[in-house]
Design a protein around this motif. Structure first.
Motif, short mmCIF file in Angstrom:
data_model
loop_
_atom_site.label_atom_id
_atom_site.label_comp_id
_atom_site.label_asym_id
_atom_site.label_seq_id
_atom_site.Cartn_x
_atom_site.Cartn_y
_atom_site.Cartn_z
N PRO A 1 -4.20 15.08 7.31
CA PRO A 1 -4.29 13.64 7.06
C PRO A 1 -2.96 12.93 7.26
O PRO A 1 -2.94 11.76 7.62
N ILE A 2 -1.85 13.61 7.06
CA ILE A 2 -0.55 12.96 7.24
C ILE A 2 -0.27 12.75 8.72
O ILE A 2 0.18 11.70 9.14
N LEU A 3 -0.57 13.75 9.55
CA LEU A 3 -0.25 13.65 10.95
C LEU A 3 -1.27 12.82 11.73
O LEU A 3 -0.96 12.28 12.77
N SER A 4 -2.49 12.73 11.22
CA SER A 4 -3.51 12.02 11.97
C SER A 4 -3.47 10.51 11.74
O SER A 4 -4.06 9.76 12.48
N SER A 5 -2.79 10.06 10.69
CA SER A 5 -2.76 8.64 10.40
C SER A 5 -1.64 7.98 11.20
O SER A 5 -0.47 8.14 10.89
N GLU A 6 -2.01 7.28 12.23
CA GLU A 6 -1.03 6.56 13.04
C GLU A 6 -0.83 5.17 12.45
O GLU A 6 -1.78 4.49 12.09
N LYS A 7 0.39 4.77 12.35
CA LYS A 7 0.72 3.47 11.79
C LYS A 7 1.05 2.50 12.91
O LYS A 7 1.49 2.88 13.98
N SER A 8 0.84 1.22 12.63
CA SER A 8 1.11 0.18 13.61
C SER A 8 2.58 -0.20 13.57
O SER A 8 3.15 -0.49 12.51
N GLN A 9 3.21 -0.20 14.72
CA GLN A 9 4.61 -0.54 14.84
C GLN A 9 4.82 -2.03 14.54
O GLN A 9 5.81 -2.41 13.92
N GLY A 10 3.87 -2.86 14.93
CA GLY A 10 3.98 -4.30 14.67
C GLY A 10 3.89 -4.63 13.20
O GLY A 10 4.63 -5.48 12.69
N ILE A 11 2.98 -3.97 12.48
CA ILE A 11 2.85 -4.20 11.04
C ILE A 11 4.13 -3.76 10.33
O ILE A 11 4.62 -4.44 9.42
N ALA A 12 4.69 -2.63 10.75
CA ALA A 12 5.93 -2.16 10.15
C ALA A 12 7.06 -3.16 10.40
O ALA A 12 7.89 -3.41 9.51
#
Length: 111
Positions: free
Chosen positions: A39-50
């Motif tokens: 679950p840690i590696l599969s959750s991709e985060k949005s660069q724009g939101i960050a």
């Protein structure tokens, strides 16, 4: 004062046999699709939101909480006010370049 008592089983006990625990090549799963992703590696985060979180709530380490940085580092970030702004500026640059991803990775699209 203390009584040490040795107790033994009143029924016969057989010793367990040692089982061969080597894995044969036939039992190894070769396809990645059959493996459950972490679950840690599969959750991709949005660069724009960050980036938006860093620009608006950067001194509260919102962008760091979002990408999953460990909490002690986030608390240090908050108490030092983002390293008096220097640490925050470095984080903003790293988010724009795409290298700021401690837990997982960013999505391919910016948002």
């Amino acid at each position: 004062m203390f009584i040490f008592n040795l107790s033994f089983a009143s029924f016969p006990v057989k010793r367990a046999e040692i089982v061969d625990t080597t894995v044969k090549k036939e039992n190894v799963i070769s396809k990645k699709s059959e493996l459950a992703p972490s679950p840690i590696l599969s959750s991709e985060k949005s660069q724009g939101i960050a980036l938006i979180l860093a620009l608006t709530l950067g001194l509260l380490a919102a962008h760091r909480w979002y990408v999953g940085t460990p909490w002690p580092v986030n608390v240090l970030f908050i108490f030092s006010l983002g390293g008096v702004g220097v640490w925050l500026l470095i984080d903003i640059i790293r988010i724009c370049v795409g290298t700021f991803n401690p837990q997982g990775r960013f999505k391919k699209s910016f948002f």
